[in-house]
Every structure is written in structure tokens, then in C-alpha cells.
Design a protein around this motif. Sequence first.
Motif, PDB file in Angstrom:
ATOM      1  N   SER A  91       6.728  65.507  16.080  1.00  0.00           N
ATOM      2  CA  SER A  91       6.801  66.222  14.802  1.00  0.00           C
ATOM      3  C   SER A  91       8.252  66.556  14.482  1.00  0.00           C
ATOM      4  O   SER A  91       9.080  66.720  15.386  1.00  0.00           O
TER       5      SER A  91
ATOM      6  N   LEU B  81       2.055  70.494   9.171  1.00  0.00           N
ATOM      7  CA  LEU B  81       3.172  69.600   9.456  1.00  0.00           C
ATOM      8  C   LEU B  81       2.581  68.224   9.776  1.00  0.00           C
ATOM      9  O   LEU B  81       1.374  68.085   9.963  1.00  0.00           O
TER      10      LEU B  81
ATOM     11  N   HIS C 213       7.043  70.926   2.640  1.00  0.00           N
ATOM     12  CA  HIS C 213       6.074  70.682   3.714  1.00  0.00           C
ATOM     13  C   HIS C 213       5.063  69.659   3.220  1.00  0.00           C
ATOM     14  O   HIS C 213       4.929  69.432   2.006  1.00  0.00           O
TER      15      HIS C 213
END
Length: 273
Positions: free
Chosen positions: A117, A60, A139
Amino acid sequence: MTPSDENVRVVPVTRRRPDPDDRVTWEPSGRWVRGTKGEVTVVDSRRPVLVWEPGRPVPLYAFPTDDVRMDLLRRTEKPATRRHAGATVFYDLEVGGETVPRAAWTYPAEELADHVSFEWFGRDVLDHWYEEEEEIFVHPRDPYKRVDALASTRHVQVEIQGTVVADTRTPVLLFETHLPTRYYFPREDVRLDLFTPDDHRTRCPYKGVATDYWSWAGDGDVPRNIAWSYPDPLPAMSAITGRVAFYNEAVDIVVDGERLERPVTPFNDMLAR
């Protein structure tokens, strides 16, 4: 010209390879990353950090708070189920009259203080993500993963329930780290008359959006959406444009006369549904 030993410096770096243990690992990325919701740019960062969580095979991004519209985030309760490697601070995203619950969080690691995030996989938190000027899906791309699409002259056949449904000597072989080789066939070498089109679609951070899917029209226990195509893949994968591939996990593939074993991959569970 080769520098003398006294002029060579060993410079420590902060890059750290992903580590398959119980620690969060991270490394800085040089990519310009942006995320949008509707017409609003929520993230705009030239200083993103790639983060790997324990047990999660893909990374991530974490972004400095200065690069995030923190005015759109509202601190919220921690989810009841364990998520995101010890994160204790979560945020709802409020933009355009819509609230997205637990859209973002912070990691407890000291090195990632003042970073945020956002959820990607499995949830449409933001509408679009971009690395430089190219849209990416699902992703962030993993710098330790490689995907190559190579033209070949191998003789490749696909059989379903004993019927040859594809036969070519001009395949494109797609090699992707940790996955079996995928064989992409010219459409004219595939018996698409034995299949029914499906409106299924999937996204891949390396290949783009697959909008053409087909299901086996014959007898037998064959998973749906067994074949697919990328009509407009990402530029790096232009070699597979319009070609048709099959899940090795559920069909029989013969390459240069050798029948391949069906692999076991994360896609087996998806195909069994």
C-alpha cells in the motif's frame, strides 16, 4: 426464462463490507489503477484491493507486488508512532533522485501477503493517481459512499451575520453519504461583492479540484474560505460546474422557508483553525 432450482448455484465471494471494529477489512476492486511520480509509473495494477483500516473512514489501495516497481522501494524502519493497522514493514520510495520516507508498507494479514500500500491522504507521495483514465485525488473512492448532484427548484437562501448573501430557486443539491446536503448556487444568485477571493484550493476524490474560494469581507467571526466553486469538476459532477457552495457548518441556510440547523461534521474542526 427462469432457471430451475437445480441449476441455481450459490457462489461464495471474497467481497467483505467495511467493518467498524478492530480488524483490517478488504475486498478486491475491478478498477485499473495507476500511480506516477514524475515521469515514472510506480504502480500499474488491474488487481487492486481496497483496504479499510480500523477507525479510518476512507479506504486505501493495496497492490500485488508484481504490479509495483519494487526496485524503487527500500525497506526502512517502522515509524515511532502507530500507523496503518499493525503494519511492521515500511518502505522509502526512491525515484528521480528523490527519497520519500515511509511511502509504502505491507499489512500483516495473511490474505494481503505480497501486497503493498502507498500513502495518499495528507502526503504527496505520488504525483498522480488514476482509476481507468480519470485522475483521482486524496484517497480511493469508497464503493459504499454515494455522491449525487441533482438540479432542484427549491428556494434556498444563505445568510451570514444576518445578511442574505445567496438566494436562488435553481440550486443544485449535492447529496454525499454521511455529510449534510450542500447547496450549489448559480453565481448570478450569489452576492460575491460581499466576499474577497482567496487562493485556497482543495481536492476531492468525487468532485475534483476546487480552485475558487471566497472569504467573508464583512464583520463578525466567520471562518475564512467559507464559499467555494469547482470550475472544472470531474465529469460525474458536471452539474455543479462554476456554481458556488457554502459550509452549512458556519452559515445559516434557509430551504423553502425552513431554517436548517447547523450540522456538526469533520469540517467543523477545520473551519475553527
